[in-house]
Design a protein around this motif. Sequence first.
Motif, PDB file in Angstrom:
ATOM      1  N   ARG A 171       0.840  -1.189   0.000  1.00 14.51           N
ATOM      2  CA  ARG A 171       0.000   0.000   0.000  1.00 14.51           C
ATOM      3  C   ARG A 171       0.884   1.252   0.000  1.00 14.51           C
ATOM      4  O   ARG A 171       1.835   1.354   0.758  1.00 14.51           O
ATOM      5  N   GLY A 172       0.594   2.196  -0.878  1.00 14.22           N
ATOM      6  CA  GLY A 172       1.358   3.441  -0.910  1.00 14.22           C
ATOM      7  C   GLY A 172       2.712   3.315  -1.577  1.00 14.22           C
ATOM      8  O   GLY A 172       3.620   4.087  -1.295  1.00 14.22           O
ATOM      9  N   VAL A 173       2.870   2.346  -2.494  1.00 15.26           N
ATOM     10  CA  VAL A 173       4.174   2.117  -3.117  1.00 15.26           C
ATOM     11  C   VAL A 173       4.657   3.347  -3.892  1.00 15.26           C
ATOM     12  O   VAL A 173       5.863   3.657  -3.885  1.00 15.26           O
ATOM     13  N   TYR A 205      13.310  18.370   5.747  1.00 15.40           N
ATOM     14  CA  TYR A 205      12.473  19.486   5.334  1.00 15.40           C
ATOM     15  C   TYR A 205      12.113  19.445   3.851  1.00 15.40           C
ATOM     16  O   TYR A 205      11.056  19.935   3.446  1.00 15.40           O
ATOM     17  N   SER A 206      12.960  18.853   3.047  1.00 13.47           N
ATOM     18  CA  SER A 206      12.691  18.829   1.607  1.00 13.47           C
ATOM     19  C   SER A 206      11.761  17.690   1.188  1.00 13.47           C
ATOM     20  O   SER A 206      11.170  17.735   0.111  1.00 13.47           O
ATOM     21  N   THR A 207      11.612  16.662   2.009  1.00 10.55           N
ATOM     22  CA  THR A 207      10.810  15.489   1.605  1.00 10.55           C
ATOM     23  C   THR A 207       9.629  15.189   2.520  1.00 10.55           C
ATOM     24  O   THR A 207       8.938  14.202   2.326  1.00 10.55           O
ATOM     25  N   MET A 208       9.367  16.047   3.527  1.00  9.03           N
ATOM     26  CA  MET A 208       8.327  15.758   4.516  1.00  9.03           C
ATOM     27  C   MET A 208       6.933  15.542   3.928  1.00  9.03           C
ATOM     28  O   MET A 208       6.218  14.615   4.346  1.00  9.03           O
ATOM     29  N   PRO A 209       6.466  16.348   2.969  1.00 10.16           N
ATOM     30  CA  PRO A 209       5.125  16.118   2.408  1.00 10.16           C
ATOM     31  C   PRO A 209       4.954  14.708   1.837  1.00 10.16           C
ATOM     32  O   PRO A 209       3.901  14.084   1.991  1.00 10.16           O
ATOM     33  N   LEU A 210       5.983  14.186   1.184  1.00  5.44           N
ATOM     34  CA  LEU A 210       5.919  12.831   0.643  1.00  5.44           C
ATOM     35  C   LEU A 210       5.792  11.802   1.765  1.00  5.44           C
ATOM     36  O   LEU A 210       5.102  10.785   1.626  1.00  5.44           O
ATOM     37  N   ASP A 211       6.437  12.081   2.889  1.00  6.81           N
ATOM     38  CA  ASP A 211       6.395  11.167   4.023  1.00  6.81           C
ATOM     39  C   ASP A 211       5.003  11.129   4.646  1.00  6.81           C
ATOM     40  O   ASP A 211       4.512  10.069   5.043  1.00  6.81           O
ATOM     41  N   VAL A 212       4.359  12.292   4.750  1.00  2.53           N
ATOM     42  CA  VAL A 212       3.012  12.359   5.319  1.00  2.53           C
ATOM     43  C   VAL A 212       2.026  11.591   4.442  1.00  2.53           C
ATOM     44  O   VAL A 212       1.214  10.795   4.934  1.00  2.53           O
ATOM     45  N   VAL A 213       2.071  11.802   3.131  1.00  4.95           N
ATOM     46  CA  VAL A 213       1.183  11.101   2.207  1.00  4.95           C
ATOM     47  C   VAL A 213       1.438   9.602   2.281  1.00  4.95           C
ATOM     48  O   VAL A 213       0.487   8.795   2.300  1.00  4.95           O
ATOM     49  N   LYS A 214       2.695   9.217   2.362  1.00  2.00           N
ATOM     50  CA  LYS A 214       3.045   7.796   2.466  1.00  2.00           C
ATOM     51  C   LYS A 214       2.402   7.159   3.677  1.00  2.00           C
ATOM     52  O   LYS A 214       1.787   6.086   3.614  1.00  2.00           O
ATOM     53  N   THR A 215       2.499   7.833   4.839  1.00  2.00           N
ATOM     54  CA  THR A 215       1.953   7.283   6.073  1.00  2.00           C
ATOM     55  C   THR A 215       0.437   7.180   6.018  1.00  2.00           C
ATOM     56  O   THR A 215      -0.151   6.175   6.426  1.00  2.00           O
ATOM     57  N   ARG A 216      -0.224   8.238   5.503  1.00  2.00           N
ATOM     58  CA  ARG A 216      -1.685   8.207   5.406  1.00  2.00           C
ATOM     59  C   ARG A 216      -2.152   7.099   4.455  1.00  2.00           C
ATOM     60  O   ARG A 216      -3.157   6.439   4.710  1.00  2.00           O
ATOM     61  N   MET A 217      -1.424   6.861   3.382  1.00  2.00           N
ATOM     62  CA  MET A 217      -1.796   5.828   2.420  1.00  2.00           C
ATOM     63  C   MET A 217      -1.603   4.425   2.975  1.00  2.00           C
ATOM     64  O   MET A 217      -2.147   3.451   2.441  1.00  2.00           O
ATOM     65  N   GLN A 218      -0.823   4.295   4.047  1.00  2.00           N
ATOM     66  CA  GLN A 218      -0.547   2.983   4.627  1.00  2.00           C
ATOM     67  C   GLN A 218      -1.363   2.694   5.887  1.00  2.00           C
ATOM     68  O   GLN A 218      -1.207   1.640   6.492  1.00  2.00           O
ATOM     69  N   GLY A 219      -2.232   3.633   6.297  1.00  2.00           N
ATOM     70  CA  GLY A 219      -3.055   3.432   7.482  1.00  2.00           C
ATOM     71  C   GLY A 219      -4.112   2.356   7.270  1.00  2.00           C
ATOM     72  O   GLY A 219      -4.387   1.924   6.141  1.00  2.00           O
ATOM     73  N   LEU A 220      -4.737   1.914   8.357  1.00  2.00           N
ATOM     74  CA  LEU A 220      -5.732   0.849   8.291  1.00  2.00           C
ATOM     75  C   LEU A 220      -6.939   1.235   7.438  1.00  2.00           C
ATOM     76  O   LEU A 220      -7.560   0.384   6.799  1.00  2.00           O
ATOM     77  N   ASP A 221      -7.322   2.530   7.451  1.00  2.22           N
ATOM     78  CA  ASP A 221      -8.524   2.975   6.759  1.00  2.22           C
ATOM     79  C   ASP A 221      -8.238   3.623   5.408  1.00  2.22           C
ATOM     80  O   ASP A 221      -9.122   4.228   4.800  1.00  2.22           O
ATOM     81  N   ALA A 222      -7.008   3.484   4.904  1.00  4.60           N
ATOM     82  CA  ALA A 222      -6.618   4.174   3.670  1.00  4.60           C
ATOM     83  C   ALA A 222      -7.474   3.779   2.469  1.00  4.60           C
ATOM     84  O   ALA A 222      -7.831   4.617   1.641  1.00  4.60           O
ATOM     85  N   ARG A 223      -7.831   2.504   2.368  1.00  5.21           N
ATOM     86  CA  ARG A 223      -8.606   2.042   1.210  1.00  5.21           C
ATOM     87  C   ARG A 223      -9.970   2.709   1.121  1.00  5.21           C
ATOM     88  O   ARG A 223     -10.517   2.891   0.029  1.00  5.21           O
ATOM     89  N   LEU A 279     -10.639   5.774   2.510  1.00  7.55           N
ATOM     90  CA  LEU A 279     -10.530   7.231   2.544  1.00  7.55           C
ATOM     91  C   LEU A 279      -9.976   7.852   1.269  1.00  7.55           C
ATOM     92  O   LEU A 279     -10.388   8.949   0.884  1.00  7.55           O
ATOM     93  N   TYR A 280      -9.025   7.162   0.612  1.00  7.54           N
ATOM     94  CA  TYR A 280      -8.310   7.790  -0.497  1.00  7.54           C
ATOM     95  C   TYR A 280      -8.349   6.933  -1.761  1.00  7.54           C
ATOM     96  O   TYR A 280      -8.180   5.707  -1.710  1.00  7.54           O
ATOM     97  N   LYS A 281      -8.519   7.596  -2.895  1.00  8.85           N
ATOM     98  CA  LYS A 281      -8.510   6.900  -4.179  1.00  8.85           C
ATOM     99  C   LYS A 281      -7.071   6.595  -4.618  1.00  8.85           C
ATOM    100  O   LYS A 281      -6.788   5.563  -5.207  1.00  8.85           O
ATOM    101  N   ASN A 282      -6.178   7.557  -4.365  1.00  8.66           N
ATOM    102  CA  ASN A 282      -4.775   7.414  -4.745  1.00  8.66           C
ATOM    103  C   ASN A 282      -3.958   8.442  -3.965  1.00  8.66           C
ATOM    104  O   ASN A 282      -4.507   9.171  -3.119  1.00  8.66           O
ATOM    105  N   SER A 283      -2.680   8.542  -4.251  1.00 17.43           N
ATOM    106  CA  SER A 283      -1.788   9.442  -3.515  1.00 17.43           C
ATOM    107  C   SER A 283      -2.166  10.907  -3.693  1.00 17.43           C
ATOM    108  O   SER A 283      -2.120  11.698  -2.742  1.00 17.43           O
ATOM    109  N   LEU A 284      -2.556  11.296  -4.919  1.00 11.61           N
ATOM    110  CA  LEU A 284      -2.940  12.682  -5.171  1.00 11.61           C
ATOM    111  C   LEU A 284      -4.214  13.030  -4.402  1.00 11.61           C
ATOM    112  O   LEU A 284      -4.321  14.117  -3.806  1.00 11.61           O
ATOM    113  N   ASP A 285      -5.171  12.106  -4.395  1.00  9.40           N
ATOM    114  CA  ASP A 285      -6.413  12.315  -3.649  1.00  9.40           C
ATOM    115  C   ASP A 285      -6.123  12.464  -2.162  1.00  9.40           C
ATOM    116  O   ASP A 285      -6.706  13.316  -1.486  1.00  9.40           O
TER     117      ASP A 285
END
Length: 300
Positions: A170-172, A226-244, A246-252
């Motif tokens: 998830r979140g590859v 500081y340069s990569t934090m937004p990608l890290d946040v999206v990665k974590t949210r996409m890997q949560g238990l409820d990600a399927r 809540l989100y259609k894809n990484s952009l969503d």
Amino acid sequence: MSAKKEKNATFSLVSGTIAGAIEGAATYPTEYVKTRLQLQAGGKLSPGELRFNGPIDCLVKTIRTHGVLAIYTGMSALVIGNAAKAGVRFLAYDKIADALRDKDGKLTGSRNVLAGLCAGMTEAVLVVTPSETIKTKLIHDRNSPNPQYRGLIHGTTTIIKNEGFGGVYRGVFPVMMRQGANSAVRFTSYSTLKAQAQKWRGQGDAPLPSTHTFGIGALAGIITVYSTMPLDVVKTRMQGLDARNLYKNSLDCLLKVVKQDGIFSLWKGTTPRLARLIFSGGIVFTVYEKIYGILDSKAA
């Protein structure tokens, strides 16, 4: 950068693996806190789930509610994954960098960035995505009202049973983007700062003292965070238990997090991640350089 002899692939793999395992175990509590804070970014709390106001509040409430060992939830997944990914990262970077050197053995800045980018994406696909997905799900589950996973092995088998192998991948895409950016920034920063330090010392490619290596690695870690934090946040949210659900894809995911919590929520968990990567950069580069030096000297 000055000319260098080609790195030994086995030494790179062994040195990176040992460095990754040591770094992962030493810095895990900061990773736990960062993950818990990010899981709340743009998401709704489950009934009974704790709300945290910051990293210290997260640490205190978690220990008070679940005990000290709770901040090590999912550590085995990360340490094993960290050891493997660091081994893959250093091996891939060293081999790609060697292939990109010019006829004089020098590596330009742009080629250094490319080597780091390729190394990061390689580790993301082979190691980081499954290990971090499992770690994130274990942490999320442990803090839910009715935890279902009894540990690393049970959690992994349950995830695969319920979601298939896609469940641990998830979140590859955001992981590939984050790891590629992480390695490109970190290796480039480290290599540039190391070359400058060696130049100031006037000793060519001679190994730097451990204190210098640790400091340079720590500074590279700060730049990376500081340069990569937004990608890290999206990665974590996409890997949560409820990600399927809540989100259609990484952009969503990105758009929903920003819409619900604002643009600065993309830097949620920066403090614990910064603490981790400062020490992570210092530890992993110092241990890697030391272990590689020992193996190389014994083989000479």
